[in-house]
Design a protein around this motif. Structure first.
Motif, PDB file in Angstrom:
ATOM      1  N   ALA A 210       0.838  -1.207   0.000  1.00 14.02           N
ATOM      2  CA  ALA A 210       0.000   0.000   0.000  1.00 14.02           C
ATOM      3  C   ALA A 210       0.868   1.250   0.000  1.00 14.02           C
ATOM      4  O   ALA A 210       0.569   2.242  -0.695  1.00 14.02           O
ATOM      5  CB  ALA A 210      -0.918  -0.001   1.212  1.00 14.02           C
ATOM      6  N   ARG A 211       1.943   1.165   0.804  1.00 13.53           N
ATOM      7  CA  ARG A 211       2.844   2.320   0.837  1.00 13.53           C
ATOM      8  C   ARG A 211       3.482   2.559  -0.531  1.00 13.53           C
ATOM      9  O   ARG A 211       3.580   3.701  -1.016  1.00 13.53           O
ATOM     10  CB  ARG A 211       3.922   2.092   1.893  1.00 13.53           C
ATOM     11  CG  ARG A 211       4.844   3.289   2.110  1.00 13.53           C
ATOM     12  CD  ARG A 211       5.997   2.911   3.006  1.00 13.53           C
ATOM     13  NE  ARG A 211       6.857   1.931   2.372  1.00 13.53           N
ATOM     14  CZ  ARG A 211       7.774   2.205   1.439  1.00 13.53           C
ATOM     15  NH1 ARG A 211       7.921   3.463   1.000  1.00 13.53           N
ATOM     16  NH2 ARG A 211       8.517   1.269   0.925  1.00 13.53           N
ATOM     17  N   LYS A 212       3.929   1.453  -1.189  1.00 12.37           N
ATOM     18  CA  LYS A 212       4.541   1.576  -2.511  1.00 12.37           C
ATOM     19  C   LYS A 212       3.526   2.090  -3.530  1.00 12.37           C
ATOM     20  O   LYS A 212       3.866   2.930  -4.390  1.00 12.37           O
ATOM     21  CB  LYS A 212       5.095   0.228  -2.949  1.00 12.37           C
ATOM     22  CG  LYS A 212       6.333  -0.207  -2.171  1.00 12.37           C
ATOM     23  CD  LYS A 212       6.856  -1.535  -2.685  1.00 12.37           C
ATOM     24  CE  LYS A 212       8.121  -1.955  -1.950  1.00 12.37           C
ATOM     25  NZ  LYS A 212       8.633  -3.254  -2.453  1.00 12.37           N
ATOM     26  N   ALA A 213       2.316   1.570  -3.452  1.00 14.05           N
ATOM     27  CA  ALA A 213       1.276   2.030  -4.386  1.00 14.05           C
ATOM     28  C   ALA A 213       0.987   3.510  -4.201  1.00 14.05           C
ATOM     29  O   ALA A 213       0.818   4.269  -5.175  1.00 14.05           O
ATOM     30  CB  ALA A 213       0.010   1.209  -4.174  1.00 14.05           C
ATOM     31  N   LYS A 214       0.948   3.901  -2.919  1.00 14.83           N
ATOM     32  CA  LYS A 214       0.704   5.316  -2.647  1.00 14.83           C
ATOM     33  C   LYS A 214       1.843   6.173  -3.173  1.00 14.83           C
ATOM     34  O   LYS A 214       1.616   7.250  -3.795  1.00 14.83           O
ATOM     35  CB  LYS A 214       0.525   5.513  -1.148  1.00 14.83           C
ATOM     36  CG  LYS A 214       0.226   6.956  -0.769  1.00 14.83           C
ATOM     37  CD  LYS A 214       0.034   7.079   0.740  1.00 14.83           C
ATOM     38  CE  LYS A 214      -0.260   8.529   1.114  1.00 14.83           C
ATOM     39  NZ  LYS A 214      -0.425   8.679   2.584  1.00 14.83           N
ATOM     40  N   ALA A 215       3.063   5.673  -2.941  1.00 13.27           N
ATOM     41  CA  ALA A 215       4.220   6.430  -3.422  1.00 13.27           C
ATOM     42  C   ALA A 215       4.225   6.512  -4.950  1.00 13.27           C
ATOM     43  O   ALA A 215       4.543   7.570  -5.533  1.00 13.27           O
ATOM     44  CB  ALA A 215       5.507   5.785  -2.910  1.00 13.27           C
ATOM     45  N   GLU A 216       3.862   5.388  -5.596  1.00 13.42           N
ATOM     46  CA  GLU A 216       3.815   5.384  -7.062  1.00 13.42           C
ATOM     47  C   GLU A 216       2.718   6.314  -7.573  1.00 13.42           C
ATOM     48  O   GLU A 216       2.910   7.034  -8.579  1.00 13.42           O
ATOM     49  CB  GLU A 216       3.567   3.961  -7.565  1.00 13.42           C
ATOM     50  CG  GLU A 216       3.526   3.831  -9.073  1.00 13.42           C
ATOM     51  CD  GLU A 216       4.844   4.153  -9.746  1.00 13.42           C
ATOM     52  OE1 GLU A 216       4.839   4.290 -10.984  1.00 13.42           O
ATOM     53  OE2 GLU A 216       5.879   4.258  -9.051  1.00 13.42           O
ATOM     54  N   ALA A 217       1.596   6.301  -6.884  1.00 12.87           N
ATOM     55  CA  ALA A 217       0.508   7.197  -7.290  1.00 12.87           C
ATOM     56  C   ALA A 217       0.927   8.650  -7.152  1.00 12.87           C
ATOM     57  O   ALA A 217       0.625   9.499  -8.019  1.00 12.87           O
ATOM     58  CB  ALA A 217      -0.726   6.922  -6.442  1.00 12.87           C
ATOM     59  N   GLU A 218       1.613   8.924  -6.039  1.00  9.34           N
ATOM     60  CA  GLU A 218       2.092  10.288  -5.855  1.00  9.34           C
ATOM     61  C   GLU A 218       3.113  10.663  -6.931  1.00  9.34           C
ATOM     62  O   GLU A 218       3.108  11.793  -7.453  1.00  9.34           O
ATOM     63  CB  GLU A 218       2.707  10.445  -4.457  1.00  9.34           C
ATOM     64  CG  GLU A 218       1.683  10.342  -3.322  1.00  9.34           C
ATOM     65  CD  GLU A 218       2.337  10.403  -1.945  1.00  9.34           C
ATOM     66  OE1 GLU A 218       3.599  10.378  -1.907  1.00  9.34           O
ATOM     67  OE2 GLU A 218       1.606  10.456  -0.944  1.00  9.34           O
ATOM     68  N   ARG A 219       3.983   9.683  -7.241  1.00  7.40           N
ATOM     69  CA  ARG A 219       4.975   9.952  -8.284  1.00  7.40           C
ATOM     70  C   ARG A 219       4.298  10.197  -9.636  1.00  7.40           C
ATOM     71  O   ARG A 219       4.650  11.142 -10.370  1.00  7.40           O
ATOM     72  CB  ARG A 219       5.948   8.780  -8.379  1.00  7.40           C
ATOM     73  CG  ARG A 219       7.081   8.993  -9.380  1.00  7.40           C
ATOM     74  CD  ARG A 219       7.866   7.729  -9.564  1.00  7.40           C
ATOM     75  NE  ARG A 219       7.100   6.746 -10.309  1.00  7.40           N
ATOM     76  CZ  ARG A 219       7.029   6.745 -11.651  1.00  7.40           C
ATOM     77  NH1 ARG A 219       7.620   7.667 -12.383  1.00  7.40           N
ATOM     78  NH2 ARG A 219       6.318   5.803 -12.261  1.00  7.40           N
ATOM     79  N   LEU A 220       3.310   9.350  -9.960  1.00  5.90           N
ATOM     80  CA  LEU A 220       2.619   9.504 -11.241  1.00  5.90           C
ATOM     81  C   LEU A 220       1.808  10.793 -11.289  1.00  5.90           C
ATOM     82  O   LEU A 220       1.721  11.456 -12.341  1.00  5.90           O
ATOM     83  CB  LEU A 220       1.707   8.305 -11.484  1.00  5.90           C
ATOM     84  CG  LEU A 220       2.423   6.971 -11.709  1.00  5.90           C
ATOM     85  CD1 LEU A 220       1.415   5.848 -11.851  1.00  5.90           C
ATOM     86  CD2 LEU A 220       3.349   7.047 -12.928  1.00  5.90           C
ATOM     87  N   ALA A 221       1.225  11.131 -10.137  1.00  7.62           N
ATOM     88  CA  ALA A 221       0.464  12.383 -10.108  1.00  7.62           C
ATOM     89  C   ALA A 221       1.372  13.576 -10.352  1.00  7.62           C
ATOM     90  O   ALA A 221       1.026  14.519 -11.075  1.00  7.62           O
ATOM     91  CB  ALA A 221      -0.255  12.519  -8.769  1.00  7.62           C
ATOM     92  N   LYS A 222       2.518  13.509  -9.720  1.00 10.56           N
ATOM     93  CA  LYS A 222       3.483  14.578  -9.921  1.00 10.56           C
ATOM     94  C   LYS A 222       4.008  14.565 -11.347  1.00 10.56           C
ATOM     95  O   LYS A 222       4.190  15.640 -11.969  1.00 10.56           O
ATOM     96  CB  LYS A 222       4.621  14.408  -8.921  1.00 10.56           C
ATOM     97  CG  LYS A 222       5.657  15.522  -9.000  1.00 10.56           C
ATOM     98  CD  LYS A 222       6.732  15.310  -7.950  1.00 10.56           C
ATOM     99  CE  LYS A 222       7.778  16.437  -8.019  1.00 10.56           C
ATOM    100  NZ  LYS A 222       8.845  16.253  -7.008  1.00 10.56           N
TER     101      LYS A 222
END
Length: 357
Positions: A210-222
């Motif tokens: 979940a943490r990795k997914a959140k980080a990836e989502a944040e990265r993709l959003a950015k």
């Protein structure tokens, strides 16, 4: 059996007038000694009482009487002779060395004693020889025979040994049960710990994912803020790898965005225009090279707004949707080529940048 030496007989005197006309002759005096008067042993014993008196043994007493009478008769048979005193030996030492008759089973009752002890002594003295091995505990249980008492004691000992063996078996069984229960409890505790550890690991893994997914989502959003979909008001009609005779390679090499002619085309990311011009079956084509060397091809344009060598930013309009080249209608044919020249799926590439066309 020892016996006393007989007293000497008086010599025969035939001419003494006092004895029927026989002559008087001299008598020999006899004095009893320790050797001549011996204690009688065997069937009777001398019993010393208190201060050292004679026992009531009829045999010893009789011997003393006979000796006294014999000595006195001989003494009175001589005229003018005084009586001879008799000295008897002390039989106490002999009596002390002999066992008590009353202590022998079945014998004590044969000897009467006015000063008899307690009734228990009488019972012991009168006991038969077969009761010699009977203890007081056996007597209390009603056993009077020595053999029966021995057999009873052996049986009791065997029963005690059997009880001890049974106790040992029971103790061993209890210890085995306790050990087994402890092992089962340990196994259950270990299984519970393993289950808890597995659950904790799964939870940790889930949290990590979940943490990795959140980080990836944040990265993709950015990242998405720096990337853009190449056009608007479109419909995806053909995907990368579709097969068909309309394509010279036998399969589709890009992603088609069908849209009205003149719809603006945008730069997907900051880069430099590498090419801008006619490209045969591709019609009017613009090639945008990104900072990492990736090339984005915009094909079938109706018009181009940029030229080679020009720097553009994300979202800048670089051309318009058209139907130039080998087409069946107005659309944007978009291709993505890596820095190494490989042709890849544009849809997957856009999704990797946080975009969902």
């Amino acid at each position: 059996m020892a016996s006393n030496r007989p007293a000497p007989e008086a010599p025969y005197v035939p001419n003494d007038p006092d004895f029927g006309g026989y002559d008087e002759q001299t008598w020999e005096e006899w004095n009893p000694t320790e050797e001549s008067v011996r204690p009688v042993r065997g069937r009777h014993r001398v019993h010393k009482k208190g201060g050292g008196g004679l026992a009531r043994s009829s045999t010893v007493l009789g011997v003393g009487v006979i000796a006294a009478v014999g000595a006195g008769g001989i003494a009175t048979a001589q005229d003018g002779k005084p009586p001879v005193s008799i000295s008897l030996p002390d039989l106490g030492a002999v009596a002390d060395s002999l066992p008590e008759a009353k202590s022998l089973p079945g014998v004590g009752a044969l000897i009467s004693d006015d000063s008899a002890g307690s009734p228990a002594d009488a019972v012991t003295a009168a006991a038969p020889l077969t009761a010699a091995g009977v203890s007081s505990a056996d007597a209390e249980q009603g056993t009077t025979d020595a053999g029966e008492a021995l057999r009873a004691r052996i049986m009791r000992q065997a029963e005690n040994q059997q009880h001890q063996a049974d106790d040992a078996v029971r103790t061993a069984a209890e210890e085995a049960a306790v050990k087994k229960a402890a092992e089962e409890a340990t196994a259950q505790q270990k299984a519970a710990e393993q289950k808890a550890e597995a659950k904790a690991a799964a939870k940790k893994k889930k949290e990590e994912e979940a943490r990795k997914a959140k980080a990836e989502a944040e990265r993709l959003a950015k990242l998405a803020k720096s990337f853009a979909i190449p056009t608007s008001s479109y419909t995806l009609t053909s995907h990368f790898g579709d097969a068909g005779s309309m394509w010279s390679s036998g399969h589709h090499t890009g992603l088609d965005f069908a849209a009205p002619t003149g719809t603006p085309l945008k730069a997907v990311h900051t880069g430099t225009v590498k090419e801008a011009g006619w490209a045969g079956a591709y019609g009017y084509r613009t090639v945008l090279e990104l900072e990492d060397g990736t090339e984005i091809w915009y094909c079938h344009q109706s018009s181009m707004n940029v030229s080679a060598g020009q720097k553009v930013s994300t979202g800048d309009v670089i051309g318009r949707v058209g139907a130039t080249g080998n087409v069946t209608g107005p659309h944007l044919h978009m291709e993505v080529h890596t820095s190494g020249g490989a042709n890849i799926d544009p849809l997957a590439w856009l999704q990797g940048k946080g975009l969902n066309p």
